[in-house]
Design a protein around this motif. Structure first.
Motif, PDB file in Angstrom:
ATOM      1  N   ILE A  78      -4.334 -20.021 -10.472  1.00 38.66           N
ATOM      2  CA  ILE A  78      -4.019 -18.229 -10.617  1.00 38.66           C
ATOM      3  C   ILE A  78      -5.243 -18.030  -9.614  1.00 38.66           C
ATOM      4  N   SER A  79      -4.810 -17.965  -8.427  1.00 39.65           N
ATOM      5  CA  SER A  79      -6.127 -17.177  -7.317  1.00 39.65           C
ATOM      6  C   SER A  79      -5.445 -16.418  -7.554  1.00 39.65           C
ATOM      7  N   ILE A  80      -6.709 -15.497  -6.237  1.00 41.01           N
ATOM      8  CA  ILE A  80      -6.582 -13.494  -5.879  1.00 41.01           C
ATOM      9  C   ILE A  80      -6.653 -14.053  -4.655  1.00 41.01           C
ATOM     10  N   VAL A  81      -5.838 -13.295  -3.108  1.00 40.88           N
ATOM     11  CA  VAL A  81      -6.430 -12.535  -1.966  1.00 40.88           C
ATOM     12  C   VAL A  81      -7.263 -11.353  -1.844  1.00 40.88           C
ATOM     13  N   LEU A  82      -8.205 -10.455  -1.832  1.00 44.82           N
ATOM     14  CA  LEU A  82      -8.019  -9.188  -1.710  1.00 44.82           C
ATOM     15  C   LEU A  82      -8.175  -8.470  -0.882  1.00 44.82           C
ATOM     16  N   GLN A  83      -8.204  -7.534  -0.559  1.00 47.50           N
ATOM     17  CA  GLN A  83      -8.212  -6.611   0.924  1.00 47.50           C
ATOM     18  C   GLN A  83      -9.602  -6.093   1.580  1.00 47.50           C
ATOM     19  N   SER A  84     -11.029  -6.433   0.907  1.00 49.70           N
ATOM     20  CA  SER A  84     -11.846  -6.419   1.846  1.00 49.70           C
ATOM     21  C   SER A  84     -12.680  -8.269   2.375  1.00 49.70           C
ATOM     22  N   PRO A  85     -12.330  -9.142   2.632  1.00 47.03           N
ATOM     23  CA  PRO A  85     -12.289 -10.188   3.279  1.00 47.03           C
ATOM     24  C   PRO A  85     -13.864 -10.523   3.594  1.00 47.03           C
ATOM     25  N   LEU A  86     -14.384  -9.376   4.815  1.00 41.45           N
ATOM     26  CA  LEU A  86     -15.578  -9.949   5.343  1.00 41.45           C
ATOM     27  C   LEU A  86     -16.720  -9.438   3.614  1.00 41.45           C
ATOM     28  N   ARG A 136     -20.981 -21.560  11.231  1.00 41.58           N
ATOM     29  CA  ARG A 136     -20.512 -19.956  10.802  1.00 41.58           C
ATOM     30  C   ARG A 136     -20.902 -19.294   9.438  1.00 41.58           C
ATOM     31  N   ARG A 137     -20.913 -18.162   9.955  1.00 42.45           N
ATOM     32  CA  ARG A 137     -21.273 -17.378   8.841  1.00 42.45           C
ATOM     33  C   ARG A 137     -20.529 -16.335   8.508  1.00 42.45           C
ATOM     34  N   SER A 138     -20.189 -15.727   7.190  1.00 37.70           N
ATOM     35  CA  SER A 138     -19.170 -14.368   7.977  1.00 37.70           C
ATOM     36  C   SER A 138     -19.501 -13.279   9.467  1.00 37.70           C
ATOM     37  N   SER A 139     -20.261 -13.303   9.072  1.00 39.52           N
ATOM     38  CA  SER A 139     -20.825 -12.422  10.063  1.00 39.52           C
ATOM     39  C   SER A 139     -19.988 -12.466  11.581  1.00 39.52           C
ATOM     40  N   GLN A 140     -20.044 -13.923  12.043  1.00 45.71           N
ATOM     41  CA  GLN A 140     -19.295 -14.078  12.969  1.00 45.71           C
ATOM     42  C   GLN A 140     -18.141 -14.370  12.928  1.00 45.71           C
ATOM     43  N   LEU A 141     -17.494 -14.075  12.139  1.00 43.41           N
ATOM     44  CA  LEU A 141     -15.953 -14.235  11.844  1.00 43.41           C
ATOM     45  C   LEU A 141     -15.331 -12.554  12.351  1.00 43.41           C
ATOM     46  N   SER A 142     -13.889 -12.793  12.615  1.00 39.92           N
ATOM     47  CA  SER A 142     -13.271 -11.205  13.324  1.00 39.92           C
ATOM     48  C   SER A 142     -12.391 -11.152  11.302  1.00 39.92           C
ATOM     49  N   VAL A 143     -12.628 -10.540  11.608  1.00 40.68           N
ATOM     50  CA  VAL A 143     -11.750  -9.148  10.087  1.00 40.68           C
ATOM     51  C   VAL A 143     -10.629 -10.915   9.987  1.00 40.68           C
ATOM     52  N   GLN A 145     -10.027 -13.666  11.282  1.00 37.54           N
ATOM     53  CA  GLN A 145     -10.156 -14.731  10.633  1.00 37.54           C
ATOM     54  C   GLN A 145     -10.749 -15.284   9.308  1.00 37.54           C
ATOM     55  N   ALA A 146     -12.077 -13.730   8.802  1.00 40.60           N
ATOM     56  CA  ALA A 146     -12.335 -14.364   7.750  1.00 40.60           C
ATOM     57  C   ALA A 146     -11.155 -14.024   6.631  1.00 40.60           C
ATOM     58  N   GLN A 147     -10.220 -12.958   6.447  1.00 39.88           N
ATOM     59  CA  GLN A 147      -9.395 -13.277   5.208  1.00 39.88           C
ATOM     60  C   GLN A 147      -8.400 -14.471   5.432  1.00 39.88           C
ATOM     61  N   ARG A 148      -8.515 -15.438   6.620  1.00 34.92           N
ATOM     62  CA  ARG A 148      -8.123 -16.715   6.677  1.00 34.92           C
ATOM     63  C   ARG A 148      -8.829 -17.760   5.772  1.00 34.92           C
ATOM     64  N   VAL A 149     -10.119 -17.435   6.082  1.00 39.56           N
ATOM     65  CA  VAL A 149     -10.926 -17.956   4.360  1.00 39.56           C
ATOM     66  C   VAL A 149     -10.859 -18.091   3.797  1.00 39.56           C
ATOM     67  N   ILE A 150     -10.301 -16.490   3.237  1.00 40.89           N
ATOM     68  CA  ILE A 150     -10.643 -16.321   2.056  1.00 40.89           C
ATOM     69  C   ILE A 150      -9.060 -16.596   1.157  1.00 40.89           C
ATOM     70  N   ILE A 151      -7.719 -16.610   2.174  1.00 42.81           N
ATOM     71  CA  ILE A 151      -6.848 -17.361   1.659  1.00 42.81           C
ATOM     72  C   ILE A 151      -6.866 -18.807   1.931  1.00 42.81           C
ATOM     73  N   ALA A 152      -7.247 -19.346   2.963  1.00 45.07           N
ATOM     74  CA  ALA A 152      -8.129 -20.770   2.649  1.00 45.07           C
ATOM     75  C   ALA A 152      -8.676 -21.426   0.913  1.00 45.07           C
ATOM     76  N   MET A 153      -9.570 -20.736   0.627  1.00 47.07           N
ATOM     77  CA  MET A 153     -10.048 -20.893  -0.339  1.00 47.07           C
ATOM     78  C   MET A 153      -9.230 -20.526  -1.910  1.00 47.07           C
ATOM     79  N   ALA A 154      -8.986 -19.733  -1.977  1.00 42.85           N
ATOM     80  CA  ALA A 154      -7.503 -19.389  -2.871  1.00 42.85           C
ATOM     81  C   ALA A 154      -6.277 -20.872  -3.099  1.00 42.85           C
ATOM     82  N   ILE A 155      -5.784 -21.339  -1.859  1.00 39.11           N
ATOM     83  CA  ILE A 155      -4.801 -22.380  -1.863  1.00 39.11           C
ATOM     84  C   ILE A 155      -5.485 -23.867  -1.486  1.00 39.11           C
ATOM     85  N   LEU A 156      -7.116 -23.705  -2.040  1.00 38.99           N
ATOM     86  CA  LEU A 156      -7.693 -25.487  -1.928  1.00 38.99           C
ATOM     87  C   LEU A 156      -6.989 -26.334  -3.338  1.00 38.99           C
ATOM     88  N   HIS A 157      -6.521 -26.327  -4.192  1.00 35.14           N
ATOM     89  CA  HIS A 157      -6.328 -26.691  -5.229  1.00 35.14           C
ATOM     90  C   HIS A 157      -4.618 -26.515  -5.207  1.00 35.14           C
TER      91      HIS A 157
END
Length: 269
Positions: A78-86, A136-143, A145-157
Protein backbone atom coordinates in the motif's frame (compact mmCIF):
# COMPACT_ATOMS: atom_id res chain seq x y z
CA UNK A 1 -12.48 7.65 14.09
CA UNK A 2 -11.82 9.86 17.09
CA UNK A 3 -9.38 12.61 18.07
CA UNK A 4 -8.42 13.49 21.63
CA UNK A 5 -9.23 17.18 21.23
CA UNK A 6 -12.27 17.08 18.95
CA UNK A 7 -15.24 14.88 18.03
CA UNK A 8 -14.88 11.94 15.67
CA UNK A 9 -14.62 12.80 11.97
CA UNK A 10 -15.85 9.60 10.31
CA UNK A 11 -18.81 7.45 11.38
CA UNK A 12 -19.68 3.93 10.16
CA UNK A 13 -17.73 4.34 6.92
CA UNK A 14 -17.94 1.28 4.65
CA UNK A 15 -16.03 1.15 1.36
CA UNK A 16 -14.72 -1.53 -0.94
CA UNK A 17 -12.14 -1.31 -3.70
CA UNK A 18 -11.99 -4.12 -6.21
CA UNK A 19 -8.64 -5.30 -7.60
CA UNK A 20 -7.56 -3.02 -10.42
CA UNK A 21 -10.32 -0.49 -9.74
CA UNK A 22 -9.99 3.27 -9.42
CA UNK A 23 -12.35 4.48 -6.70
CA UNK A 24 -12.83 8.21 -6.31
CA UNK A 25 -13.53 9.66 -2.86
CA UNK A 26 -15.07 13.12 -3.01
CA UNK A 27 -15.90 15.49 -0.20
CA UNK A 28 -15.43 19.06 0.90
CA UNK A 29 -12.55 20.16 3.12
CA UNK A 30 -12.87 18.76 6.62
CA UNK A 31 -15.18 15.91 5.60
CA UNK A 32 -12.64 13.23 6.58
CA UNK A 33 -10.95 12.26 3.29
CA UNK A 34 -7.36 12.52 4.54
CA UNK A 35 -8.35 11.01 7.87
CA UNK A 36 -9.51 7.91 6.00
CA UNK A 37 -6.23 7.74 4.06
CA UNK A 38 -4.21 7.84 7.28
CA UNK A 39 -6.47 5.25 8.88
CA UNK A 40 -5.88 2.82 5.99
CA UNK A 41 -2.12 3.14 6.53
CA UNK A 42 -2.52 2.89 10.32
CA UNK A 43 -0.92 6.33 10.71
CA UNK A 44 -3.82 8.18 12.28
CA UNK A 45 -2.04 8.25 15.65
CA UNK A 46 0.46 10.71 14.17
CA UNK A 47 -2.38 13.25 14.10
CA UNK A 48 -3.58 12.33 17.58
CA UNK A 49 -6.42 10.15 16.31
CA UNK A 50 -7.57 6.57 16.72
CA UNK A 51 -9.69 4.34 14.49
CA UNK A 52 -12.18 1.71 15.58
CA UNK A 53 -13.43 -1.14 13.41
CA UNK A 54 -11.93 -3.42 10.78
CA UNK A 55 -9.83 -2.80 7.70
CA UNK A 56 -9.57 -5.83 5.43
CA UNK A 57 -6.79 -5.99 2.86
CA UNK A 58 -6.44 -9.15 0.77
CA UNK A 59 -8.45 -11.02 3.36
CA UNK A 60 -6.38 -9.88 6.36
CA UNK A 61 -7.40 -7.37 9.02
CA UNK A 62 -4.84 -4.57 9.07
CA UNK A 63 -6.17 -3.31 12.39
CA UNK A 64 -4.90 -6.51 14.01
CA UNK A 65 -1.35 -6.18 12.68
CA UNK A 66 1.60 -4.93 14.69
CA UNK A 67 3.46 -1.75 13.77
CA UNK A 68 6.40 -3.76 12.41
CA UNK A 69 4.02 -5.71 10.18
CA UNK A 70 2.47 -2.47 8.94
CA UNK A 71 5.91 -1.03 8.17
CA UNK A 72 6.54 -4.01 5.91
CA UNK A 73 3.28 -3.27 4.05
CA UNK A 74 3.58 0.52 3.70
CA UNK A 75 5.34 1.31 0.47
CA UNK A 76 5.32 -2.31 -0.66
CA UNK A 77 1.66 -3.35 -0.76
CA UNK A 78 0.00 0.00 0.00
CA UNK A 79 1.52 3.32 -1.08
CA UNK A 80 0.40 6.93 -0.85
CA UNK A 81 0.99 10.04 -2.96
CA UNK A 82 0.39 13.34 -1.16
CA UNK A 83 -0.53 16.80 -2.47
CA UNK A 84 2.75 18.64 -1.73
CA UNK A 85 5.43 16.89 -3.79
CA UNK A 86 8.29 19.29 -3.11
CA UNK A 87 7.81 19.10 0.66
CA UNK A 88 7.54 15.28 0.43
CA UNK A 89 11.08 15.02 -0.98
CA UNK A 90 14.22 15.45 1.10
CA UNK A 91 15.91 18.65 -0.12
CA UNK A 92 19.32 17.48 1.12
CA UNK A 93 19.40 14.24 -0.89
CA UNK A 94 19.73 13.68 -4.60
CA UNK A 95 16.76 12.11 -6.40
CA UNK A 96 18.71 8.92 -7.14
CA UNK A 97 19.56 8.47 -3.46
CA UNK A 98 15.95 8.90 -2.39
CA UNK A 99 14.75 6.38 -4.97
CA UNK A 100 17.44 3.93 -3.86
CA UNK A 101 16.37 4.29 -0.22
CA UNK A 102 12.74 3.69 -1.16
CA UNK A 103 13.69 0.51 -3.04
CA UNK A 104 15.97 -0.87 -0.32
CA UNK A 105 13.29 -0.28 2.33
CA UNK A 106 11.49 -3.36 1.01
CA UNK A 107 14.00 -5.21 -1.17
CA UNK A 108 17.46 -6.70 -1.05
CA UNK A 109 19.61 -7.10 -4.11
CA UNK A 110 22.53 -5.88 -6.09
CA UNK A 111 23.18 -2.33 -7.19
CA UNK A 112 22.23 -3.38 -10.72
CA UNK A 113 18.88 -4.75 -9.57
CA UNK A 114 18.18 -1.54 -7.71
CA UNK A 115 19.09 0.54 -10.76
CA UNK A 116 16.83 -1.58 -12.97
CA UNK A 117 13.87 -1.15 -10.61
CA UNK A 118 14.43 2.60 -10.43
CA UNK A 119 14.77 2.83 -14.21
CA UNK A 120 11.52 0.94 -14.73
CA UNK A 121 9.69 3.20 -12.26
CA UNK A 122 11.04 6.39 -13.86
CA UNK A 123 10.09 5.14 -17.31
CA UNK A 124 6.59 4.33 -16.06
CA UNK A 125 6.10 7.95 -15.00
CA UNK A 126 7.76 9.43 -18.11
CA UNK A 127 10.85 10.78 -16.36
CA UNK A 128 14.41 10.50 -17.71
CA UNK A 129 16.48 7.63 -16.35
CA UNK A 130 19.92 9.17 -16.69
CA UNK A 131 22.73 10.26 -14.40
CA UNK A 132 21.99 13.95 -14.82
CA UNK A 133 18.40 13.62 -13.59
CA UNK A 134 19.31 11.26 -10.74
CA UNK A 135 21.91 13.75 -9.48
CA UNK A 136 19.35 16.53 -9.16
CA UNK A 137 17.84 17.66 -5.88
CA UNK A 138 14.19 18.55 -5.34
CA UNK A 139 14.94 22.29 -5.68
CA UNK A 140 16.00 21.61 -9.29
CA UNK A 141 12.68 20.01 -10.24
CA UNK A 142 9.42 21.52 -11.39
CA UNK A 143 6.36 20.74 -9.29
CA UNK A 144 5.15 18.32 -11.97
CA UNK A 145 8.51 16.51 -12.06
CA UNK A 146 8.57 16.30 -8.26
CA UNK A 147 5.10 14.76 -8.24
CA UNK A 148 6.20 12.18 -10.82
CA UNK A 149 9.22 11.32 -8.66
CA UNK A 150 6.90 10.80 -5.67
CA UNK A 151 4.69 8.55 -7.82
CA UNK A 152 7.78 6.64 -9.04
CA UNK A 153 8.72 6.00 -5.39
CA UNK A 154 5.18 4.88 -4.64
CA UNK A 155 5.13 2.29 -7.45
CA UNK A 156 8.71 0.96 -7.07
CA UNK A 157 7.38 -2.24 -5.53
CA UNK A 158 4.21 -2.44 -7.63
CA UNK A 159 1.77 -2.07 -4.71
CA UNK A 160 -1.71 -3.52 -4.91
CA UNK A 161 -3.25 -0.29 -3.65
CA UNK A 162 -2.13 3.27 -4.36
CA UNK A 163 -3.72 6.08 -2.35
CA UNK A 164 -3.69 9.48 -4.03
CA UNK A 165 -4.59 12.13 -1.45
CA UNK A 166 -5.29 15.36 -3.34
CA UNK A 167 -2.20 14.57 -5.42
CA UNK A 168 -3.15 16.98 -8.23
CA UNK A 169 -4.52 19.91 -6.21
CA UNK A 170 -1.19 21.81 -6.18
CA UNK A 171 -0.62 21.40 -9.92
CA UNK A 172 -1.50 23.64 -12.85
CA UNK A 173 -4.23 22.46 -15.22
CA UNK A 174 -1.91 20.97 -17.85
CA UNK A 175 0.24 19.10 -15.31
CA UNK A 176 -2.89 17.91 -13.51
CA UNK A 177 -4.16 16.45 -16.77
CA UNK A 178 -0.82 14.70 -17.32
CA UNK A 179 -0.88 13.17 -13.83
CA UNK A 180 -4.46 11.95 -14.33
CA UNK A 181 -3.42 10.23 -17.57
CA UNK A 182 -0.47 8.75 -15.70
CA UNK A 183 -2.72 7.28 -13.00
CA UNK A 184 -4.98 5.78 -15.68
CA UNK A 185 -1.93 4.30 -17.42
CA UNK A 186 -0.56 2.77 -14.20
CA UNK A 187 -3.96 1.31 -13.41
CA UNK A 188 -4.26 -0.16 -16.90
CA UNK A 189 -0.71 -1.49 -17.27
CA UNK A 190 0.01 -2.64 -13.70
CA UNK A 191 -3.51 -3.57 -12.58
CA UNK A 192 -3.02 -1.30 -9.58
CA UNK A 193 -6.04 -0.41 -7.48
CA UNK A 194 -6.21 3.33 -6.77
CA UNK A 195 -8.10 5.27 -4.12
CA UNK A 196 -8.24 8.73 -5.68
CA UNK A 197 -9.13 11.32 -3.04
CA UNK A 198 -10.15 14.75 -4.30
CA UNK A 199 -12.60 17.61 -3.94
CA UNK A 200 -12.51 18.10 -7.73
CA UNK A 201 -15.50 16.29 -9.20
CA UNK A 202 -14.43 16.78 -12.81
CA UNK A 203 -11.01 15.16 -12.33
CA UNK A 204 -12.68 12.28 -10.47
CA UNK A 205 -15.18 11.89 -13.30
CA UNK A 206 -12.38 11.71 -15.87
CA UNK A 207 -10.44 9.02 -14.01
CA UNK A 208 -12.54 6.81 -11.76
CA UNK A 209 -14.61 3.68 -12.29
CA UNK A 210 -16.74 4.43 -9.23
CA UNK A 211 -17.18 7.48 -7.03
CA UNK A 212 -17.97 7.60 -3.30
CA UNK A 213 -19.40 10.82 -1.89
CA UNK A 214 -18.33 11.71 1.65
CA UNK A 215 -20.39 14.24 3.59
CA UNK A 216 -20.15 15.11 7.27
CA UNK A 217 -18.14 11.96 7.99
CA UNK A 218 -20.43 9.52 6.18
CA UNK A 219 -20.49 7.90 2.73
CA UNK A 220 -23.84 9.14 1.44
CA UNK A 221 -23.68 7.72 -2.09
CA UNK A 222 -21.44 5.46 -4.17
CA UNK A 223 -21.74 4.46 -7.81
CA UNK A 224 -20.33 4.75 -11.33
CA UNK A 225 -19.84 8.25 -12.78
CA UNK A 226 -22.91 7.80 -14.98
CA UNK A 227 -25.06 7.43 -11.84
CA UNK A 228 -23.37 10.11 -9.76
CA UNK A 229 -23.60 12.71 -12.52
CA UNK A 230 -26.63 11.48 -14.42
CA UNK A 231 -28.98 10.46 -11.61
CA UNK A 232 -27.60 11.47 -8.19
CA UNK A 233 -29.73 10.13 -5.36
CA UNK A 234 -28.60 11.98 -2.25
CA UNK A 235 -29.36 15.66 -1.71
CA UNK A 236 -25.70 16.46 -1.04
CA UNK A 237 -24.60 14.74 -4.27
CA UNK A 238 -27.28 16.64 -6.18
CA UNK A 239 -25.95 19.88 -4.71
CA UNK A 240 -22.37 19.03 -5.78
CA UNK A 241 -23.42 18.13 -9.31
CA UNK A 242 -25.59 21.24 -9.63
CA UNK A 243 -22.57 23.38 -8.72
CA UNK A 244 -20.51 22.09 -11.66
CA UNK A 245 -19.99 24.55 -14.53
CA UNK A 246 -20.67 21.73 -16.98
CA UNK A 247 -21.52 18.04 -16.82
CA UNK A 248 -19.19 15.39 -18.29
CA UNK A 249 -20.53 13.17 -21.08
CA UNK A 250 -20.75 9.51 -20.11
CA UNK A 251 -22.73 8.34 -23.13
CA UNK A 252 -19.85 6.16 -24.37
CA UNK A 253 -18.37 5.16 -21.00
CA UNK A 254 -18.43 1.54 -19.93
CA UNK A 255 -18.26 0.27 -16.39
CA UNK A 256 -15.09 -1.44 -15.11
CA UNK A 257 -14.84 -4.98 -16.42
CA UNK A 258 -14.36 -6.77 -13.13
CA UNK A 259 -16.81 -9.10 -11.46
CA UNK A 260 -14.24 -10.60 -9.09
CA UNK A 261 -14.74 -10.48 -5.35
CA UNK A 262 -13.24 -7.38 -3.74
CA UNK A 263 -9.86 -7.79 -2.05
CA UNK A 264 -9.62 -4.35 -0.46
CA UNK A 265 -12.53 -3.73 1.91
CA UNK A 266 -12.79 -0.83 4.32
CA UNK A 267 -15.59 -1.35 6.83
CA UNK A 268 -16.88 0.26 9.99
CA UNK A 269 -13.98 2.65 10.45
Amino acid sequence: MDYRSKPGVLRDVALEIQPGEILGLVGQSGSGKSTLALAILRLLHLKGGAARGHLLFKGEDLSAKSESQMRSLRGREISIVLQSPLSSLNPALRIGSQLSEAWRAHATGTREECATAIGNALTSVSLPNDADFLRRRSSQLSVGQAQRVIIAMAILHRPSLLISDEATSALDTITQSEILRLFAQLNRELGMGILYISHDLLSVAALCHRIAILNAGEIVECGPPSQIFGAPQHAYTQKLVAALPRLPDFSSQTSPASDRAPEHVLTRA
